[in-house]
Motif scaffolding. Structure first.
Motif, PDB file in Angstrom:
ATOM      1  N   ARG A  43       0.832  -1.209   0.000  1.00 16.62           N
ATOM      2  CA  ARG A  43       0.000   0.000   0.000  1.00 16.62           C
ATOM      3  C   ARG A  43       0.867   1.259   0.000  1.00 16.62           C
ATOM      4  O   ARG A  43       0.571   2.226  -0.698  1.00 16.62           O
ATOM      5  CB  ARG A  43      -0.939   0.000   1.198  1.00 16.62           C
ATOM      6  CG  ARG A  43      -2.050  -1.009   1.071  1.00 16.62           C
ATOM      7  CD  ARG A  43      -3.004  -0.933   2.266  1.00 16.62           C
ATOM      8  NE  ARG A  43      -3.827  -2.117   2.303  1.00 16.62           N
ATOM      9  CZ  ARG A  43      -3.851  -3.003   3.281  1.00 16.62           C
ATOM     10  NH1 ARG A  43      -3.111  -2.822   4.357  1.00 16.62           N
ATOM     11  NH2 ARG A  43      -4.624  -4.063   3.225  1.00 16.62           N
ATOM     12  N   ASP A  44       1.933   1.261   0.796  1.00 15.02           N
ATOM     13  CA  ASP A  44       2.830   2.413   0.846  1.00 15.02           C
ATOM     14  C   ASP A  44       3.479   2.665  -0.507  1.00 15.02           C
ATOM     15  O   ASP A  44       3.617   3.805  -0.937  1.00 15.02           O
ATOM     16  CB  ASP A  44       3.914   2.222   1.912  1.00 15.02           C
ATOM     17  CG  ASP A  44       3.377   2.364   3.327  1.00 15.02           C
ATOM     18  OD1 ASP A  44       2.223   2.809   3.502  1.00 15.02           O
ATOM     19  OD2 ASP A  44       4.117   2.014   4.265  1.00 15.02           O
ATOM     20  N   GLU A  46       2.265   1.856  -3.434  1.00 11.11           N
ATOM     21  CA  GLU A  46       1.233   2.369  -4.334  1.00 11.11           C
ATOM     22  C   GLU A  46       0.987   3.853  -4.070  1.00 11.11           C
ATOM     23  O   GLU A  46       0.871   4.649  -4.998  1.00 11.11           O
ATOM     24  CB  GLU A  46      -0.067   1.579  -4.168  1.00 11.11           C
ATOM     25  CG  GLU A  46       0.013   0.171  -4.715  1.00 11.11           C
ATOM     26  CD  GLU A  46      -1.184  -0.697  -4.345  1.00 11.11           C
ATOM     27  OE1 GLU A  46      -2.057  -0.248  -3.567  1.00 11.11           O
ATOM     28  OE2 GLU A  46      -1.235  -1.841  -4.842  1.00 11.11           O
ATOM     29  N   GLU A  47       0.923   4.227  -2.779  1.00 11.01           N
ATOM     30  CA  GLU A  47       0.710   5.636  -2.420  1.00 11.01           C
ATOM     31  C   GLU A  47       1.884   6.488  -2.890  1.00 11.01           C
ATOM     32  O   GLU A  47       1.697   7.579  -3.425  1.00 11.01           O
ATOM     33  CB  GLU A  47       0.527   5.757  -0.901  1.00 11.01           C
ATOM     34  CG  GLU A  47       0.112   7.132  -0.460  1.00 11.01           C
ATOM     35  CD  GLU A  47      -0.223   7.209   1.032  1.00 11.01           C
ATOM     36  OE1 GLU A  47      -0.519   8.321   1.483  1.00 11.01           O
ATOM     37  OE2 GLU A  47      -0.196   6.175   1.724  1.00 11.01           O
ATOM     38  N   ARG A  48       3.102   5.996  -2.705  1.00 12.02           N
ATOM     39  CA  ARG A  48       4.307   6.712  -3.153  1.00 12.02           C
ATOM     40  C   ARG A  48       4.259   6.939  -4.664  1.00 12.02           C
ATOM     41  O   ARG A  48       4.525   8.045  -5.142  1.00 12.02           O
ATOM     42  CB  ARG A  48       5.554   5.912  -2.771  1.00 12.02           C
ATOM     43  CG  ARG A  48       6.855   6.531  -3.230  1.00 12.02           C
ATOM     44  CD  ARG A  48       8.069   5.739  -2.773  1.00 12.02           C
ATOM     45  NE  ARG A  48       8.273   5.941  -1.352  1.00 12.02           N
ATOM     46  CZ  ARG A  48       8.104   5.005  -0.417  1.00 12.02           C
ATOM     47  NH1 ARG A  48       7.747   3.788  -0.748  1.00 12.02           N
ATOM     48  NH2 ARG A  48       8.314   5.281   0.854  1.00 12.02           N
ATOM     49  N   GLU A  50       1.606   7.026  -6.651  1.00  9.41           N
ATOM     50  CA  GLU A  50       0.544   7.993  -6.965  1.00  9.41           C
ATOM     51  C   GLU A  50       0.996   9.417  -6.657  1.00  9.41           C
ATOM     52  O   GLU A  50       0.762  10.331  -7.447  1.00  9.41           O
ATOM     53  CB  GLU A  50      -0.734   7.662  -6.189  1.00  9.41           C
ATOM     54  CG  GLU A  50      -1.462   6.455  -6.721  1.00  9.41           C
ATOM     55  CD  GLU A  50      -1.924   6.619  -8.165  1.00  9.41           C
ATOM     56  OE1 GLU A  50      -2.507   7.679  -8.502  1.00  9.41           O
ATOM     57  OE2 GLU A  50      -1.696   5.698  -8.953  1.00  9.41           O
ATOM     58  N   ASN A  51       1.632   9.618  -5.512  1.00 11.85           N
ATOM     59  CA  ASN A  51       2.121  10.949  -5.152  1.00 11.85           C
ATOM     60  C   ASN A  51       3.147  11.455  -6.160  1.00 11.85           C
ATOM     61  O   ASN A  51       3.117  12.621  -6.556  1.00 11.85           O
ATOM     62  CB  ASN A  51       2.722  10.936  -3.738  1.00 11.85           C
ATOM     63  CG  ASN A  51       1.685  10.714  -2.666  1.00 11.85           C
ATOM     64  OD1 ASN A  51       0.493  10.902  -2.877  1.00 11.85           O
ATOM     65  ND2 ASN A  51       2.132  10.299  -1.494  1.00 11.85           N
ATOM     66  N   LYS A  75      -1.841  11.145  -0.489  1.00  8.86           N
ATOM     67  CA  LYS A  75      -3.033  10.392  -0.890  1.00  8.86           C
ATOM     68  C   LYS A  75      -3.315  10.525  -2.391  1.00  8.86           C
ATOM     69  O   LYS A  75      -4.451  10.527  -2.826  1.00  8.86           O
ATOM     70  CB  LYS A  75      -4.255  10.835  -0.078  1.00  8.86           C
ATOM     71  CG  LYS A  75      -4.141  10.533   1.391  1.00  8.86           C
ATOM     72  CD  LYS A  75      -5.436  10.772   2.115  1.00  8.86           C
ATOM     73  CE  LYS A  75      -5.310  10.280   3.545  1.00  8.86           C
ATOM     74  NZ  LYS A  75      -6.582  10.282   4.239  1.00  8.86           N
ATOM     75  N   GLY A  76      -2.249  10.684  -3.173  1.00  6.61           N
ATOM     76  CA  GLY A  76      -2.398  10.747  -4.625  1.00  6.61           C
ATOM     77  C   GLY A  76      -3.023  12.024  -5.141  1.00  6.61           C
ATOM     78  O   GLY A  76      -3.569  12.044  -6.236  1.00  6.61           O
ATOM     79  N   VAL A  97      -1.512  10.155   6.939  1.00 10.36           N
ATOM     80  CA  VAL A  97      -0.919   9.486   5.784  1.00 10.36           C
ATOM     81  C   VAL A  97       0.419   8.867   6.165  1.00 10.36           C
ATOM     82  O   VAL A  97       1.052   9.270   7.132  1.00 10.36           O
ATOM     83  CB  VAL A  97      -0.708  10.463   4.600  1.00 10.36           C
ATOM     84  CG1 VAL A  97      -2.023  10.973   4.084  1.00 10.36           C
ATOM     85  CG2 VAL A  97       0.200  11.610   4.976  1.00 10.36           C
TER      86      VAL A  97
END
Length: 122
Positions: A43-44, A46-48, A50-51, A75-76, A97
Motif C-alpha cells: 500500500r505504501d 502504491e501511495e508513493r 501515486e504521489n 493520498k495521490g 498518511v
C-alpha cells in the motif's frame, strides 16, 4: 482457518518459527504480522507512486504558482500550499498518511519521505 503451504523453503520456515518463539508469538500470530507488514508495504509503494505521478504532472504549475510556498502532495493528490513547515506538519497530522511529498521551489527542496505521525523521516 487451516492453511496448507507447499514448496516452502524449510530453512526459512525454521528460522521464522524460531524468531516467533523468541518474540513470544505463536506461529499464526507471526504469520499474521508478516502478512500485515507485506500488505502495508504494498500500500505504501502504491501511495508513493501515486504521489510521484501527481508531482510530475503538476511540477510546472508548482514552480510558477507556488514559488515561495511549501506544497504538499499526499493520498495521490495535491493537498495545498503552505507558508511554514509547521503548517505542513499540522496538515499531515490531520490527514493520517504514511507517505507525502513536501516541496518548496524557492528553497529548491523536494522532500519525500515517510510521515510517521509527527515528523518527516527522510
Amino acid at each position: 482457518m487451516t492453511l496448507v503451504i507447499k514448496k516452502i523453503n524449510e530453512e526459512k520456515l525454521r528460522e521464522f518459527k524460531a524468531e516467533a518463539i523468541r518474540r513470544g508469538l505463536t506461529l499464526s500470530e507471526a504469520i499474521e504480522q508478516a502478512i500485515d507488514l507485506w500488505l502495508n508495504k504494498v500500500r505504501d509503494n502504491e501511495e508513493r507512486e501515486e504521489n510521484n505521478k501527481v508531482f510530475e504532472k503538476m511540477e510546472r504549475e508548482i514552480l510558477s504558482k507556488y514559488h515561495d510556498k511549501y506544497i504538499v502532495i499526499a493520498k495521490g493528490k495535491f493537498i495545498g500550499a503552505y507558508n511554514t513547515l509547521e503548517e505542513v506538519q499540522e496538515v499531515l497530522k490531520k490527514l493520517n498518511v504514511s507517505h507525502a511529498i513536501v516541496y518548496n521551489p524557492s528553497k529548491d527542496i523536494k522532500e519525500e519521505g515517510e510521515w510517521l505521525g509527527g515528523s518527516l523521516s527522510l
